[in-house]
Enzyme design. Structure first.
Site, PDB file in Angstrom:
ATOM      1  N   HIS A  17      54.248  31.844  12.880  1.00 41.04           N
ATOM      2  CA  HIS A  17      53.129  32.163  11.993  1.00 41.04           C
ATOM      3  C   HIS A  17      52.236  33.235  12.631  1.00 41.04           C
ATOM      4  CE1 HIS A  17      49.867  31.239   9.063  1.00 41.04           C
ATOM      5  NE2 HIS A  17      49.090  31.555  10.092  1.00 41.04           N
ATOM      6  N   GLU A  18      51.851  33.003  13.874  1.00 38.23           N
ATOM      7  CA  GLU A  18      50.986  33.964  14.567  1.00 38.23           C
ATOM      8  C   GLU A  18      51.713  35.275  14.833  1.00 38.23           C
ATOM      9  OE1 GLU A  18      47.875  33.507  14.846  1.00 38.23           O
ATOM     10  OE2 GLU A  18      47.916  31.413  14.209  1.00 38.23           O
ATOM     11  N   HIS A  21      51.043  37.621  11.953  1.00 42.77           N
ATOM     12  CA  HIS A  21      49.765  38.325  12.079  1.00 42.77           C
ATOM     13  C   HIS A  21      49.875  39.433  13.135  1.00 42.77           C
ATOM     14  CE1 HIS A  21      47.821  35.504   9.484  1.00 42.77           C
ATOM     15  NE2 HIS A  21      47.843  34.493  10.337  1.00 42.77           N
TER      16      HIS A  21
END
Length: 343
Positions: A17-18, A21
């Site tokens: 998920h990170e 980003h």
């Protein structure tokens, strides 16, 4: 051992998920101060090209620090100096990467164990499916207005709509038919049924692995939304939600129950859990709630429409309040998890 696997699965999902980003931030020329896995004290860190890469002690999350709240820095790589669409792409990338991860895992799982086509293997007398003329070998294609791709969607639809009359579209000898089914209570099992069963898994090739891998992700995304709908309407209570403690317990239980069947089954079960959690995290983060990615996207979309940014301090207050509410909810969920496990 199951607890270790739970930590590894959860950490990898958060990492991916990170990574979403982080990847879009770098592609858009945004400064990333720190890319970290875990929380609490730092176990390891290394700086490379202006970014600190770190591993923290507690494996319960992670973050990609891009200076979203830094309004003073005049660096061209400041997050807030970039176009609104660049910022939208960075914030949306986290949940999107979760869906990508879920899809990759689903393709691998489908290639391993096959897929469950919505083909009826048996019809029980005394239930509405038999009374409507549905037969063994028929294929369910729609149920309650929802397109059906895998048999589990039929099972879950019945679970979410216990006792409700449902319109079903099915194929018999290649021709479409419709029937209105009224579920009947099975006194022995204690829930309503329409009286049909599926026929197990079909072996997948390269194309069907991709096709049904996508259907698998769709299944869990829709199931997450349906669960949220049940929560909002009061059909499911907060006590039935699971947090990190509940997830760890689920993975541990799954490992202990499947390890006697061999490594193949353990891997398949963990892939299934990974798909569920990754798709779930993607959906939850896109909800338009303060402090979540979805909440930040709401402010960015408003900015894109009105071509003027909402005052940062006001947005900050909203996210702060949202974070406080999320923390309270998390404490309640964790308390319920512990109560279910130990009491």
């Amino acid at each position: 051992m199951g607890i270790i696997f739970a930590i590894l699965i959860f950490s990898f999902i958060v990492f991916f998920h990170e990574l979403g980003h982080f990847t879009l931030a770098k592609l858009n020329g945004i400064d990333v101060q720190e890319f970290a896995i875990g929380m609490g004290p730092t176990l390891f860190s290394k700086e490379y090209k202006g970014t600190v890469y770190a591993v923290h002690l507690l494996p319960i999350g992670g973050f990609c620090a891009m200076g979203e709240d830094d309004e003073e820095t005049e660096s061209p790589g400041n997050f807030n100096k970039k176009s609104v669409w660049a910022r939208i792409s960075v914030i949306a990338a986290g949940p999107i990467f979760n869906f990508i991860m879920a899809f990759v895992l689903a393709v691998i799982l489908t290639a391993m164990v096959g897929y469950d086509k919505p083909v009826i293997s048996s019809v029980e007398e005394g239930y509405s499916a038999a009374e409507a003329g549905i037969q063994e070998g028929d294929t369910i294609v729609r149920m309650g207005g929802k397109k059906i791709n895998v048999f589990r969607e039929i099972t879950y639809y019945n679970q979410f709509h216990q006792g409700e009359t449902v319109k079903v579209t099915y194929l018999h000898d290649g021709e479409k038919h419709t029937a209105t089914l009224v579920p009947k209570m099975d006194d022995e099992l204690g829930y309503y049924r329409i009286g049909i069963s599926g026929g197990g898994n079909t072996k997948a090739n390269a194309w069907t692995s991709l096709q049904y891998g996508a259907y698998e992700v769709k299944f869990w995304v829709c199931t997450t939304f349906e669960s949220l709908k049940q929560l909002v309407t009061g059909k499911v209570g907060v006590k039935q939600l699971s947090g990190p403690v509940g997830i760890v317990n689920m993975v541990d239980t799954t490992y202990n129950e499947s390890k006697s069947y061999g490594v193949f089954i353990v891997i398949a079960q963990f892939l299934n859990i990974g798909i569920l959690l990754s798709a779930n995290l993607g959906v939850m983060n896109l909800l338009p709630l303060p402090a979540l990615d979805g909440g930040r996207l709401v402010f960015l979309l408003i900015e894109a429409i009105r071509r003027k940014r909402i005052p940062p301090e006001k947005e900050g207050y909203v996210h702060l309040a949202g974070m406080a509410l999320l923390m309270i909810l998390m404490v309640v969920v964790m308390y319920n998890d512990i109560a279910r496990i130990f009491f």
